[in-house]
Scaffold this active site. Sequence first.
Site, short mmCIF file in Angstrom:
data_model
loop_
_atom_site.label_atom_id
_atom_site.label_comp_id
_atom_site.label_asym_id
_atom_site.label_seq_id
_atom_site.Cartn_x
_atom_site.Cartn_y
_atom_site.Cartn_z
N PRO A 151 0.79 -1.23 0.00
CA PRO A 151 0.00 0.00 0.00
C PRO A 151 0.83 1.28 0.00
O PRO A 151 1.81 1.41 0.73
CB PRO A 151 -0.83 -0.13 1.28
CG PRO A 151 -0.99 -1.61 1.45
CD PRO A 151 0.31 -2.21 1.00
N CYS A 152 0.36 2.24 -0.81
CA CYS A 152 1.07 3.51 -0.99
C CYS A 152 0.69 4.62 -0.02
O CYS A 152 1.52 5.51 0.25
CB CYS A 152 0.85 4.03 -2.41
SG CYS A 152 1.46 2.92 -3.70
N PRO A 153 -0.57 4.65 0.51
CA PRO A 153 -0.97 5.80 1.33
C PRO A 153 -0.03 6.16 2.48
O PRO A 153 0.10 7.36 2.81
CB PRO A 153 -2.35 5.38 1.84
CG PRO A 153 -2.90 4.52 0.76
CD PRO A 153 -1.71 3.73 0.28
#
Length: 438
Positions: free
Chosen positions: A93-95
């Site tokens: 995940p990038c967030p």
Amino acid sequence: MMDGLGPEERLTAVEICAGAGGQSLGLHLAGFRHTLAVEIDRDAAATLERNLSRLAEKEGHEPPLVAVGDVADSSVWDPQSYTGVSLLAGGVPCPPFSIAGRQLGSSDERDLFAWAVEVAGKMNPDAVLLENVRGLSMPRFAGYRQAVLDRFAELGYRADWRLLEAKDFGVPQLRPRFILVALREEFAPYFAWPEPMPTVQTVGAALYDLMAANGWQGAEAWAKRANRVAPTVVGGSKKHGGPDLGPTRAKREWRSLGVDGLGIADAAPGPDSPADLVPKLTNQMVARIQGWAGPAYDWDFGDGRGRKTTTYRQIGNAFPPPMARAVGLAIASALRKEGHPAGDHGTRSQYSDEIYRAMREHGGYVSLAGLRRALAGTLTEEEIERRIEFLQQDFEIDVRQRGGLLTYRLGNWRAFRGQDDHARHEAFATDRLRSKIS
């Protein structure tokens, strides 16, 4: 030293957080064959399973397992059942690292980067490939990056990071991605980062045939106007409404290319559309912008099933297949020990953190002046203090006053690495976290 793989030997891959298959397809084209792919989103997993099954059928072998669920849930898959694969890959995940977000890093319950490193320790693959957003390359995460490099070294890998641009690999958009490649010591000297292609493809060249497909008379003039690469396609999340091409600034850039970024069209303009129309893109066009172009990159998103928003998110959140292919080919070459072992991969990273290393090597309480001496005066005390503030967001830093001076000691990494008592478990148990994962 063991010999590398022969040219006919199969390279195997396990992919985590696989999405709808951008990285999967790129790695397949680089010669890797999946034994397992894990993805939490059911729609993306269905797209991935449909396409990987088709590729397997075409090649005459059994399709890989596509497991649906939280990748860190032991009931979904067991990493130790996949020991010895050639490659562990994923787009965690990038967030937690995104510039558009709060950049909470280890404090973001969606963060799986450190966990993925520990999974590599359980699986013992020959190589690891993890990709993320540009934000992870910034000074805010210097300590986090160094902790990843150090842990890989403890596990017997040489690891390093590189910021790559999709436009350098035939993809008509900017889309910077921060890539980590780790290889076992015997393979690392054979690895070299892929070189950019000599020419850059423009949006107009990439999409002209699709814009003209329904007889729009303005397609040729539109293609001439769209004479550069696109801004980064934004996939969006389940929390927000229908698909569009990004925030206000991105929409302005799309508008300058002759594209209306407020939504996605069902079809290309027809013969009755005004020649000066500013068209919207279809999902097929967005997929082309993401690098799904040409027979080798054929991919079925099931766009005809009336789920335009779901399809757009799958495409928009992907790792462009040509980019994944380029990195995959470089890894495959290293695993086969092709060329001369002259590379220095993982020996001197531009993304290291000397503050983290100095504090870790010291082990105890150290003052700003002591750290400055350890760094041979390369940073001022003010700069060191600022870097410690960054570290405090991802690590426990104990601060004590001694002899009138503040002293600092590096403590535990807050990142989720599989701990039974980590807050991530509670978040998933209440579904609070699942709804935030795009």
